[in-house]
Write an enzyme that holds these catalytic residues in place. Structure first.
Site, mmCIF file in Angstrom:
data_model
loop_
_atom_site.group_PDB
_atom_site.id
_atom_site.type_symbol
_atom_site.label_atom_id
_atom_site.label_comp_id
_atom_site.label_asym_id
_atom_site.label_seq_id
_atom_site.Cartn_x
_atom_site.Cartn_y
_atom_site.Cartn_z
ATOM 1 N N GLU A 57 -8.202 -3.166 8.282
ATOM 2 C CA GLU A 57 -7.698 -4.380 7.642
ATOM 3 C C GLU A 57 -8.693 -5.518 7.850
ATOM 4 O OE1 GLU A 57 -4.116 -4.841 6.789
ATOM 5 O OE2 GLU A 57 -3.922 -2.665 6.914
ATOM 6 N N GLY A 110 0.645 9.128 10.249
ATOM 7 C CA GLY A 110 0.678 9.308 8.793
ATOM 8 C C GLY A 110 1.382 10.574 8.377
ATOM 9 N N LYS A 168 6.197 1.576 12.748
ATOM 10 C CA LYS A 168 6.059 1.876 14.193
ATOM 11 C C LYS A 168 6.360 0.663 15.059
ATOM 12 C CE LYS A 168 1.752 0.914 12.551
ATOM 13 N NZ LYS A 168 1.029 1.405 11.391
ATOM 14 N N THR A 187 0.831 -1.214 0.000
ATOM 15 C CA THR A 187 0.000 0.000 0.000
ATOM 16 C C THR A 187 0.863 1.260 0.000
ATOM 17 O OG1 THR A 187 -1.633 -1.223 1.269
ATOM 18 C CG2 THR A 187 -1.879 1.167 1.246
ATOM 19 N N VAL A 188 1.804 1.327 0.932
ATOM 20 C CA VAL A 188 2.619 2.548 1.045
ATOM 21 C C VAL A 188 3.775 2.515 0.045
ATOM 22 C CG1 VAL A 188 3.935 4.031 2.591
ATOM 23 C CG2 VAL A 188 1.994 2.750 3.480
ATOM 24 N N LYS A 239 2.725 3.701 18.553
ATOM 25 C CA LYS A 239 2.977 5.094 18.153
ATOM 26 C C LYS A 239 3.216 5.980 19.376
ATOM 27 C CE LYS A 239 0.205 4.449 14.027
ATOM 28 N NZ LYS A 239 -1.180 4.441 13.526
ATOM 29 N N ASP A 253 -1.714 -0.826 18.041
ATOM 30 C CA ASP A 253 -1.106 0.058 17.035
ATOM 31 C C ASP A 253 -0.884 1.448 17.633
ATOM 32 O OD1 ASP A 253 -0.801 0.727 13.901
ATOM 33 O OD2 ASP A 253 -1.997 2.297 14.859
#
Ligand SMILES: NC(=O)c1ccc[n+]([C@@H]2O[C@H](COP(=O)([O-])OP(=O)(O)OC[C@H]3O[C@@H](n4cnc5c(N)ncnc54)[C@H](OP(=O)(O)O)[C@@H]3O)[C@@H](O)[C@H]2O)c1
Length: 414
Positions: free
Chosen positions: A183, A127, A98, A22-23, A198, A194
């Protein structure tokens, strides 16, 4: 940087790209699209020298041919090994990972220091929101007391949808998955893990103390009910998954959990997949940064920003200016307030003049005030010159009692 890396040469600036999902895919596209503009600005043209995925590319070969390595594989293995080997070979590294930084940050920072290379990771937290840059550079000298963050877009989207539509957690999660905000396996997001990763990174920067993911206590949103949200709304509260890194006494605490916020809090209005970070310091009071927290193109843009920063010392001056046309007649939506005589046909005449000038009315409120009346309207976007021409004509109508009042309306909602 070692001379073997090719940095300092006049040729292209070669980027080794690890991961093309994706990135990584979005980064590759963005780099190709912006290469010419970057060359014009910094004097070297970046180009992807090689791509590594599970099915293509060879790491050693890509490393050999790269000036800088971008790691967009995710997870800790083999990402950690690739990042360490890249730095040992004298390459700057940019990563969005991360999990890697929150579990092996100190080892990686030590390695970067030891090898005299840069390790940049703006995209690893929130992001494209430039939280890392602001903490590392703008606030380098500030004593930070506390950082609050909405750093997971998936959970913020789910909570916002539950509040907006009255959907249950399960329904809102399903919608997030259909729209690509969550997801197929949303565990890391909805459990708060997640966000915890971060917050470990933000805490490391805020307090200059090593913080491992294991030291962050976290709780997710799976048990939040529609009732919680509805009652809270009646009390003027909104529910968010908030990460906090704060000084307590002589120590620090880092935690993630759902929390109610009063409407005046800067994070209370951050809705949907947006992220935001609030940094508190006695010297600056508070800074809030917000924007898209994920997504291929958005995250890729933060990654490319890091690559450019590694190519050149960050500029203290803007690039040389290029002449551009200055546009003076701009489209706006307008609010128009008229004090008029209260009699039939007034609104029709005003509407006719607006219509002849190509101005269309979006909404009208009319209020009788004895002999007088008040007409308040909001227009659809129109060129200012057309609107001003219409207002000039309207102001000359004999039933208009006062100079019309005009204020621009910004229509966008985020
Ligand atoms: N997605 C976002 O919005 C977002 C936002 C912020 C940060 N990030 C971070 O960005 C990183 C990349 O995320 P993503 O969403 O782009 O992931 P992704 O879509 O799953 O892509 C991962 C890529 O890495 C490759 N890869 C996986 N394991 C590999 C291995 N052992 N060796 C070589 N290549 C391997 C995959 O190869 P194949 O193509 O062969 O499968 C794929 O090309 C992660 O650290 C993530 O946390 C993502």
């Amino acid at each position: 940087m070692s001379s073997e890396s090719g940095l300092g040469d006049g040729g292209p600036f070669r980027v080794g790209l690890l991961g093309h999902g994706t990135v990584g895919g979005a980064f590759h596209e963005l780099l190709d699209a912006r290469a010419e503009a970057i060359e014009a600005e910094v004097g070297r043209r970046p180009q992807v020298a090689g791509v590594l995925t599970r099915s293509r590319g060879d790491f050693d070969d890509i490393l050999e041919r790269s000036d800088l390595v971008v790691e967009l594989i995710g997870g800790t293995d083999p990402a950690r090994e690739y990042v360490l080997r890249s730095m040992a070979a004298g390459r700057h590294v940019v990563t969005a990972n991360k999990q890697l930084l929150s579990q092996h940050g100190e080892e990686l920072f030590d390695a970067a220091r030891g090898h005299g290379v840069q390790l940049r990771f703006e995209a690893a937290v929130a992001g494209v929101v430039p939280a890392i840059r602001v903490m590392n550079e703008t606030l380098a000298a500030a004593y930070i007391d506390r950082v609050h963050g909405i750093v997971n877009g998936t959970t913020n989207f789910i909570l916002s949808e539950m509040a907006r539509t009255g959907e249950t957690y399960a329904e809102a999660l399903r919608q997030a998955q259909e729209l690509g905000y969550a997801e197929a396996d949303p565990t890391e997001d909805v459990t708060g893990k997640d966000a915890a990763a971060k917050m470990a990174i933000l805490a490391r920067l805020a307090f200059n103390a090593p913080v491992h993911l294991d030291q962050v206590s976290y709780e997710g949103i799976e048990r939040v009910t529609v009732d919680d949200i509805e009652y809270a709304r009646e009390l003027g509260l909104s529910l968010k998954l908030i990460g906090t890194a704060e000084r307590i006494g002589r120590g620090i605490a880092v935690h993630v959990h759902p929390a109610f916020l009063y409407s005046g809090h800067p994070l209370a209005t951050v809705d949907g997949a947006f992220n935001a970070v609030t940094i508190e310091s006695p010297a600056i009071t508070e800074i809030t940064l917000s924007g898209p927290g994920a997504g291929g193109p958005q995250t890729a843009s933060a990654v490319l920003g890091d690559v450019i920063s590694a190519m050149i010392p960050p500029p203290s001056l803007p690039p040389p200016a290029v002449e551009q046309q200055i546009v003076t007649d701009v489209e706006f939506s307008f609010y128009l307030h008229l004090e008029v005589a209260d009699r039939p046909g007034v609104l029709a005449q005003v509407a006719e003049i607006l219509g002849l000038q190509g101005v269309s009315i979006r909404s009208v409120v009319q209020k009788g005030l004895g002999q007088e009346a008040r007409l308040v309207m909001v227009m659809h976007p129109v060129l200012e010159s057309k609107f001003r021409a219409a207002v000039e004509l309207i102001s000359r109508l004999e039933f208009v009692r006062e100079t019309p009042r005009v204020i621009r309306v910004i229509e966008e909602t985020f």
